[in-house]
Design an enzyme around this catalytic site. Structure first.
Site, PDB file in Angstrom:
ATOM      1  N   ARG A 129      60.497  47.075 -54.061  1.00 10.61           N
ATOM      2  CA  ARG A 129      60.843  45.601 -54.440  1.00 10.61           C
ATOM      3  C   ARG A 129      59.952  45.239 -55.468  1.00 10.61           C
ATOM      4  O   ARG A 129      58.813  45.310 -55.265  1.00 10.61           O
ATOM      5  CB  ARG A 129      60.791  44.589 -53.252  1.00 10.61           C
ATOM      6  CG  ARG A 129      61.290  43.369 -53.656  1.00 10.61           C
ATOM      7  CD  ARG A 129      61.091  42.412 -52.183  1.00 10.61           C
ATOM      8  NE  ARG A 129      61.889  42.837 -51.205  1.00 10.61           N
ATOM      9  CZ  ARG A 129      63.050  42.004 -50.671  1.00 10.61           C
ATOM     10  NH1 ARG A 129      62.979  40.975 -51.135  1.00 10.61           N
ATOM     11  NH2 ARG A 129      63.601  42.242 -49.524  1.00 10.61           N
TER      12      ARG A 129
ATOM     13  N   THR B 245      60.472  39.951 -59.464  1.00 10.02           N
ATOM     14  CA  THR B 245      61.766  39.500 -59.326  1.00 10.02           C
ATOM     15  C   THR B 245      62.575  39.577 -58.198  1.00 10.02           C
ATOM     16  O   THR B 245      63.522  38.994 -57.807  1.00 10.02           O
ATOM     17  CB  THR B 245      62.824  40.343 -60.357  1.00 10.02           C
ATOM     18  OG1 THR B 245      62.803  41.616 -59.630  1.00 10.02           O
ATOM     19  CG2 THR B 245      62.159  40.420 -61.881  1.00 10.02           C
TER      20      THR B 245
ATOM     21  N   ASP C   4      60.078  46.787 -37.696  1.00 12.12           N
ATOM     22  CA  ASP C   4      60.288  47.529 -39.059  1.00 12.12           C
ATOM     23  C   ASP C   4      60.726  48.884 -38.634  1.00 12.12           C
ATOM     24  O   ASP C   4      59.853  49.745 -37.972  1.00 12.12           O
ATOM     25  CB  ASP C   4      58.806  47.411 -39.616  1.00 12.12           C
ATOM     26  CG  ASP C   4      58.885  48.000 -40.968  1.00 12.12           C
ATOM     27  OD1 ASP C   4      59.232  49.097 -41.001  1.00 12.12           O
ATOM     28  OD2 ASP C   4      58.681  47.180 -41.892  1.00 12.12           O
TER      29      ASP C   4
ATOM     30  N   ASP D 211      58.512  51.511 -39.805  1.00 10.07           N
ATOM     31  CA  ASP D 211      56.840  51.901 -39.130  1.00 10.07           C
ATOM     32  C   ASP D 211      57.308  52.225 -37.681  1.00 10.07           C
ATOM     33  O   ASP D 211      56.313  53.177 -37.443  1.00 10.07           O
ATOM     34  CB  ASP D 211      56.432  50.263 -39.144  1.00 10.07           C
ATOM     35  CG  ASP D 211      55.591  49.881 -40.269  1.00 10.07           C
ATOM     36  OD1 ASP D 211      55.417  50.724 -41.337  1.00 10.07           O
ATOM     37  OD2 ASP D 211      55.175  48.635 -40.361  1.00 10.07           O
TER      38      ASP D 211
HETATM   39  N1  URA Z   1      63.837  45.931 -42.409  1.00  9.70           N
HETATM   40  C1  URA Z   1      63.389  46.513 -41.365  1.00  9.70           C
HETATM   41  O1  URA Z   1      63.091  47.679 -41.009  1.00  9.70           O
HETATM   42  N2  URA Z   1      63.684  45.633 -40.526  1.00  9.70           N
HETATM   43  C2  URA Z   1      64.278  44.593 -40.536  1.00  9.70           C
HETATM   44  O2  URA Z   1      64.331  43.721 -39.752  1.00  9.70           O
HETATM   45  C3  URA Z   1      64.556  44.141 -41.779  1.00  9.70           C
HETATM   46  C4  URA Z   1      64.693  45.174 -42.770  1.00  9.70           C
END
Ligand code: URA
Length: 209
Positions: free
Chosen positions: A104, A108, A200, A203
């Site tokens: 990302r 922007t 996530d 992770d």
């Molecule tokens: N990416 C993720 O890993 N979890 C989310 O909740 C949103 C984007």
């Protein structure tokens, strides 16, 4: 407009519950994501064309069927998408695997492609783009765009969990794409996490923080 399919198979829904659970550790999380990807692949390959063949059984000839040889490709979006690609390969081991990496842009906030390695016969293949979380939809929109600009014309998107915002973004940018989900959740929070989601995905898959 592409359709949104929430795959409500009991095994998918059961395993998704443990994927969501904050107390599920990395090893089990990875195994479950892999298993759910296999189950989802089973559902989304129902349309594959068959051809009639004759096979010799121990007691005589039988008219039967084999896959008609449609070429498939799996495209995990780096990095979390990697957690789903082996699960799909369990069922379709002959599929080619392409990779698309996006980051990302901090100014922007738009996804920018930093890596793309795809099979050479793109026009002939049906692709399944995999990414566990369809949050804002930015990465999926860009990955599908990247495939289309290289000539792909048969693409499906497969995610574990989506927010309505992500589904809308993909449908607006790519109305021809069917989206396959294990769950459509409530919303995104202010940090871009899906609520209730699973946290996530990258992770949790790779044990990073
Ligand atoms: N990416 C993720 O890993 N979890 C989310 O909740 C949103 C984007």
């Amino acid at each position: 407009m592409g359709n949104v399919h929430v795959l409500d198979h009991p095994l998918i829904q059961h395993k998704l519950t443990f994927i969501r659970d904050v107390s599920t550790g990395t090893k089990e999380f990875r195994e479950l994501v892999n298993e759910v990807a296999t189950l989802m692949a089973f559902e989304i390959t129902r349309h594959l064309p068959l051809q009639e063949v004759t096979v010799e059984t121990p007691v005589g000839p039988a008219q039967s069927h084999t896959l008609a040889g449609k070429k498939l490709g799996i495209v995990p979006i780096l990095r979390a998408g990697l957690g789903m690609s082996d699960g799909v390969l369990n069922l379709i081991p002959a599929a080619k695997v392409g990779h698309i990496g996006l980051y990302r842009d901090p100014e922007t906030l738009q996804p920018v492609e930093y890596y793309a390695k795809l099979p050479s016969d793109i026009e002939e293949r049906e692709f399944i783009v995999v990414d566990p979380m369809l949050a804002t939809g930015g990465s999926a929109v860009e990955a599908i765009q990247s495939l289309k600009k290289r000539g792909a014309n048969q693409i499906k998107l497969m995610c574990l969990i989506a927010a309505p915002e992500g589904v809308e973004a993909v449908q607006e940018a790519h109305p021809d794409i069917d989206i396959y989900l294990a769950a459509l959740d409530e919303k995104l929070n202010e940090k871009g996490y899906i609520i209730p989601g699973l946290g996530d995905a990258g992770d949790r898959l790779f044990g990073t923080k």
